[in-house]
Design an enzyme around this catalytic site. Sequence first.
Site, PDB file in Angstrom:
ATOM      1  N   HIS A 112      61.572  94.714 180.052  1.00  0.00           N
ATOM      2  CA  HIS A 112      62.625  94.726 181.072  1.00  0.00           C
ATOM      3  C   HIS A 112      62.377  95.857 182.052  1.00  0.00           C
ATOM      4  O   HIS A 112      61.598  96.778 181.800  1.00  0.00           O
ATOM      5  CB  HIS A 112      64.020  94.865 180.433  1.00  0.00           C
ATOM      6  CG  HIS A 112      64.371  96.258 180.004  1.00  0.00           C
ATOM      7  ND1 HIS A 112      64.944  97.179 180.862  1.00  0.00           N
ATOM      8  CD2 HIS A 112      64.227  96.888 178.820  1.00  0.00           C
ATOM      9  CE1 HIS A 112      65.152  98.315 180.219  1.00  0.00           C
ATOM     10  NE2 HIS A 112      64.715  98.169 178.973  1.00  0.00           N
ATOM     11  N   CYS A 113      63.054  95.773 183.195  1.00  0.00           N
ATOM     12  CA  CYS A 113      63.076  96.868 184.161  1.00  0.00           C
ATOM     13  C   CYS A 113      64.520  96.995 184.628  1.00  0.00           C
ATOM     14  O   CYS A 113      65.439  96.852 183.818  1.00  0.00           O
ATOM     15  CB  CYS A 113      62.090  96.634 185.298  1.00  0.00           C
ATOM     16  SG  CYS A 113      62.141  94.974 186.016  1.00  0.00           S
ATOM     17  N   GLU A 114      64.764  97.262 185.900  1.00  0.00           N
ATOM     18  CA  GLU A 114      66.153  97.423 186.353  1.00  0.00           C
ATOM     19  C   GLU A 114      66.882  96.083 186.380  1.00  0.00           C
ATOM     20  O   GLU A 114      67.991  95.947 185.858  1.00  0.00           O
ATOM     21  CB  GLU A 114      66.199  98.073 187.733  1.00  0.00           C
ATOM     22  CG  GLU A 114      67.622  98.352 188.201  1.00  0.00           C
ATOM     23  CD  GLU A 114      67.674  99.085 189.531  1.00  0.00           C
ATOM     24  OE1 GLU A 114      68.795  99.432 189.966  1.00  0.00           O
ATOM     25  OE2 GLU A 114      66.615  99.325 190.148  1.00  0.00           O
TER      26      GLU A 114
END
Length: 215
Positions: A112-114
């Site tokens: 995941h990221c933002e």
Amino acid sequence: KSCAELSPSRGLYQVERPMKLPTRQDECVRDTICTDTVRKLSQGEYRHLYDRVIVVDCRFDYEYEGGHVKESDHMSVHHVPPHRTDKIEALLHLDDSSRLQIDNHRVCVIFHCEFSKQRGPCMMRHVRTLDREVNAHRYPQLYYPELYVMNGGYKGFYNNAANAEYCSPMGYTPMASKEHRELCQQNMRTKSMGKKSRGRYLSNNSSDAESPSSP
């Protein structure tokens, strides 16, 4: 190849076999799981399915330090910035296949990221591409068949009230936050991110820009 070269915009992430966790498809990746599922993994609800659950956070340092998914007895959390493909290869031992088991469905890896629109899916695609390359002689077998992206990214996880105690620290720092704009630009200048990807990122002035080009 860098993550920028493996942009999810080049096509949906393909998988040959059914996955164990409940998934949905978005415009970037086929196998995404919701933040509730990640919380349940942290709580050990899927321990009958997996011996090891790994969360890979692909945000920048200041974002991770501002708040991230908390580790638990059932789930490890690792920070791997988007340009550090060498770090993810070492973490998953893809640089030393003698330590790996083929078709290990007992290991779950979540990226995941933002927003899980760019950096997280790109890192997942890098892992799958490398896994495919080293196992080309025994297709369709893989070292890591169970790869997922957390839908909505850390922002979605943080905004889910049920996840409050699963954030460490309890906070959320947007990539495009004004106080970190210089750091953001420094990260964007990292060669591995690529000029095209960098321009796309910096054009997003709002941290709430939910689009396929969001990080």
